[in-house]
Design a protein around this motif. Structure first.
Motif, PDB file in Angstrom:
ATOM      1  N   GLY A   1       0.779  -1.227   0.000  1.00  0.00           N
ATOM      2  CA  GLY A   1       0.000   0.000   0.000  1.00  0.00           C
ATOM      3  C   GLY A   1       0.811   1.278   0.000  1.00  0.00           C
ATOM      4  O   GLY A   1       0.262   2.370   0.117  1.00  0.00           O
ATOM      5  N   SER A   2       2.128   1.167  -0.142  1.00  0.00           N
ATOM      6  CA  SER A   2       2.986   2.345  -0.189  1.00  0.00           C
ATOM      7  C   SER A   2       3.151   2.807  -1.637  1.00  0.00           C
ATOM      8  O   SER A   2       3.219   1.978  -2.557  1.00  0.00           O
ATOM      9  N   PRO A   3       3.224   4.130  -1.872  1.00  0.00           N
ATOM     10  CA  PRO A   3       3.390   4.616  -3.245  1.00  0.00           C
ATOM     11  C   PRO A   3       4.692   4.115  -3.858  1.00  0.00           C
ATOM     12  O   PRO A   3       5.735   4.107  -3.206  1.00  0.00           O
ATOM     13  N   LYS A   4       4.626   3.698  -5.105  1.00  0.00           N
ATOM     14  CA  LYS A   4       5.845   3.285  -5.801  1.00  0.00           C
ATOM     15  C   LYS A   4       6.111   4.137  -7.039  1.00  0.00           C
ATOM     16  O   LYS A   4       7.206   4.094  -7.599  1.00  0.00           O
ATOM     17  N   SER A   5       5.117   4.930  -7.475  1.00  0.00           N
ATOM     18  CA  SER A   5       5.353   5.833  -8.598  1.00  0.00           C
ATOM     19  C   SER A   5       4.307   6.938  -8.608  1.00  0.00           C
ATOM     20  O   SER A   5       3.188   6.763  -8.122  1.00  0.00           O
ATOM     21  N   TYR A   6       4.713   8.083  -9.133  1.00  0.00           N
ATOM     22  CA  TYR A   6       3.847   9.247  -9.321  1.00  0.00           C
ATOM     23  C   TYR A   6       4.203   9.812 -10.682  1.00  0.00           C
ATOM     24  O   TYR A   6       5.323  10.281 -10.880  1.00  0.00           O
ATOM     25  N   GLU A   7       3.292   9.723 -11.632  1.00  0.00           N
ATOM     26  CA  GLU A   7       3.631  10.040 -13.012  1.00  0.00           C
ATOM     27  C   GLU A   7       2.400  10.526 -13.765  1.00  0.00           C
ATOM     28  O   GLU A   7       1.259  10.330 -13.320  1.00  0.00           O
ATOM     29  N   PRO A   8       2.587  11.145 -14.932  1.00  0.00           N
ATOM     30  CA  PRO A   8       1.430  11.600 -15.718  1.00  0.00           C
ATOM     31  C   PRO A   8       0.616  10.425 -16.260  1.00  0.00           C
ATOM     32  O   PRO A   8       1.185   9.386 -16.623  1.00  0.00           O
ATOM     33  N   PHE A   9      -0.683  10.610 -16.326  1.00  0.00           N
ATOM     34  CA  PHE A   9      -1.577   9.666 -17.001  1.00  0.00           C
ATOM     35  C   PHE A   9      -2.119  10.310 -18.279  1.00  0.00           C
ATOM     36  O   PHE A   9      -2.000   9.749 -19.370  1.00  0.00           O
ATOM     37  N   ILE A  10      -2.690  11.497 -18.163  1.00  0.00           N
ATOM     38  CA  ILE A  10      -3.151  12.262 -19.326  1.00  0.00           C
ATOM     39  C   ILE A  10      -2.540  13.654 -19.244  1.00  0.00           C
ATOM     40  O   ILE A  10      -2.628  14.318 -18.209  1.00  0.00           O
ATOM     41  N   SER A  11      -1.930  14.086 -20.313  1.00  0.00           N
ATOM     42  CA  SER A  11      -1.328  15.416 -20.356  1.00  0.00           C
ATOM     43  C   SER A  11      -1.682  16.085 -21.673  1.00  0.00           C
ATOM     44  O   SER A  11      -2.260  15.466 -22.568  1.00  0.00           O
ATOM     45  N   GLY A  12      -1.313  17.368 -21.786  1.00  0.00           N
ATOM     46  CA  GLY A  12      -1.553  18.083 -23.035  1.00  0.00           C
ATOM     47  C   GLY A  12      -2.442  19.298 -22.899  1.00  0.00           C
ATOM     48  O   GLY A  12      -2.580  20.076 -23.848  1.00  0.00           O
ATOM     49  N   TRP A  13      -3.063  19.475 -21.720  1.00  0.00           N
ATOM     50  CA  TRP A  13      -3.856  20.697 -21.544  1.00  0.00           C
ATOM     51  C   TRP A  13      -2.960  21.934 -21.553  1.00  0.00           C
ATOM     52  O   TRP A  13      -3.433  23.026 -21.831  1.00  0.00           O
ATOM     53  N   LEU A  14      -1.686  21.759 -21.245  1.00  0.00           N
ATOM     54  CA  LEU A  14      -0.707  22.846 -21.329  1.00  0.00           C
ATOM     55  C   LEU A  14       0.227  22.549 -22.502  1.00  0.00           C
ATOM     56  O   LEU A  14       0.914  21.538 -22.517  1.00  0.00           O
ATOM     57  N   GLN A  15       0.224  23.452 -23.480  1.00  0.00           N
ATOM     58  CA  GLN A  15       1.092  23.335 -24.634  1.00  0.00           C
ATOM     59  C   GLN A  15       2.153  24.421 -24.544  1.00  0.00           C
ATOM     60  O   GLN A  15       1.837  25.610 -24.624  1.00  0.00           O
ATOM     61  N   GLY A  16       3.407  24.041 -24.351  1.00  0.00           N
ATOM     62  CA  GLY A  16       4.432  25.036 -24.105  1.00  0.00           C
ATOM     63  C   GLY A  16       4.208  25.644 -22.724  1.00  0.00           C
ATOM     64  O   GLY A  16       3.872  24.949 -21.774  1.00  0.00           O
TER      65      GLY A  16
END
Length: 386
Positions: A334-349
């Motif tokens: 139950g301990s976190p092993k990763s924190y990463e993007p799932f969906i991105s792209g609302w910010l371009q540049g």
């Protein structure tokens, strides 16, 4: 001997195939390049993002009725919407404004066919809303004794497994200590559905605009927005877990795991408080809002019980961050092993903002809805292994 080895090998193949077939919910992940949907949103291969509804101005928290009508709050717009998908094709057929002129009506929740709406200092109930959402329904006032301060006054609300209504009350500032003025500030509270027995569940919460209950432990997990004006990279925003009532999550004294506040930290060191540390430090200024644990069967099995977080995005960082849905995965303990993007792209540049995700809602088929208060869009996220 060769025949015996061949039989053993065939037996192993049959056993392996049988073990896979017995897991009816097993969904493989697609290999290959990420999926690009709507021309700018990027998700892992196999995921598709479509538009469920648009022109839902300033769309914020969402709640689905048993009849499949989606209710959506807003913030500055002051509206509450009913979105109807008549033919169940995951595309809105009509949008109705059931209330307007409200003060930051971010929070919406359903219980027994009634819609609850949270303003800054009031909570209303629209009875049997599915039968009169298009008839200018008159609400019933549940409570009007919440703090009136608008800073962090908008609310995410939800009914818990105990059938009580959970209501956060943010700090009325960037950084301050007004607990003596009103002990409700910087807390998560709960009350009965009629507004009675209002009580504090947890303290030291600067501003949570998203919480949920863990599918296995039943504990409350919530996001918390870190304070501003300590630099680009501190303090972190947070994903927290309430493991006992009355816990204190640090604000305004401590941020993240061990960052003492420059204004209130020394005072915090003199207090006999065991500050509860976050389960996962999130990026500074990403502004995490909605959070869910994925429990559906549409996505690959690796997504089961992972936390998905809507990161609304920074507003005062020198280089913008957030503007995405992130994912926290856990190990067998139950301990976190990763924190990463799932969906991105609302910010371009750094300047082209396509949207700002706010809330996440899981549908019965296992797909997700995501609200976007910048573009007024509600997206649907689905997955196909074909």
């Amino acid at each position: 001997m060769k025949h015996i080895q061949l039989l053993i090998a065939l037996s192993f193949v049959i056993m392996f195939a049988s073990s896979c077939e017995t897991d009816e919910n097993f969904i493989p992940e697609k290999d290959g390049s990420p999926s690009i949907s709507l021309g700018y949103l990027e998700a892992p291969a196999g995921f598709e993002i479509s538009v469920f509804a648009e022109n839902v101005e300033n769309a914020r928290q969402m709640a689905m009725s048993d009849n499949g009508i989606l209710y959506v709050g807003s913030r500055r717009k002051g509206n509450v919407y009913a979105i109807v998908d008549t033919n169940n094709d995951f595309r809105a057929d009509s949008i109705h404004i059931i209330a307007s002129g409200l003060r930051l009506p971010n929070g919406v929740a359903m219980k027994d066919g009634d819609l609850y709406v949270a303003e800054v200092s009031k909570i209303w109930k629209f009875e049997d809303i599915d039968s009169n959402y298009d008839q200018n329904p008159e609400p019933i006032l549940i409570i009007d004794e919440l703090p009136t301060e608008g800073h962090h006054g908008w609310k995410y609300i939800a009914f818990g497994p105990d059938e009580k209504l959970y209501v956060p009350i943010g700090a009325p500032c960037n950084i301050c200590n007004h607990e003596e003025d009103n002990p409700l500030f910087a807390t998560l509270t709960r009350m009965n559905a009629d507004g009675s027995e209002h009580e504090i569940v947890a303290k030291g919460i600067r501003n949570t605009v998203g919480f949920t209950w863990h599918p296995t432990t039943g504990n409350i997990w919530f996001t918390d927005n870190g304070r501003d004006w300590m630099g680009d990279d501190i303090p972190p925003c947070e994903l927290n877990e309430i493991t006992a009532e009355g816990q204190h999550f640090g604000y305004p004294y401590m941020h993240g795991n061990e960052i003492w506040d420059p204004e209130h930290g020394e005072d915090g060191k003199t207090k006999n408080i065991d500050f509860k540390k976050p389960v996962q430090e999130l990026g500074a200024h990403v502004a995490p809002l909605g959070v869910i644990f994925y429990t559906g069967n549409m996505f690959p099995t690796s997504y089961k019980n992972t936390a998905l977080i809507a990161e609304h995005g920074s507003w005062n960082r020198s280089e913008k961050v957030g503007y995405r849905i992130s994912q926290v995965k856990f190990d067998k303990n139950g301990s976190p092993k990763s924190y990463e993007p799932f969906i991105s792209g609302w910010l371009q540049g750094d300047e082209d903002i396509k949207g700002r995700p706010v809330a996440i809602l899981q549908l019965e088929d296992g797909s997700l809805l995501i609200s976007d208060d910048e573009s007024g869009t509600i997206y649907r996220v689905s997955y196909s292994a074909q």
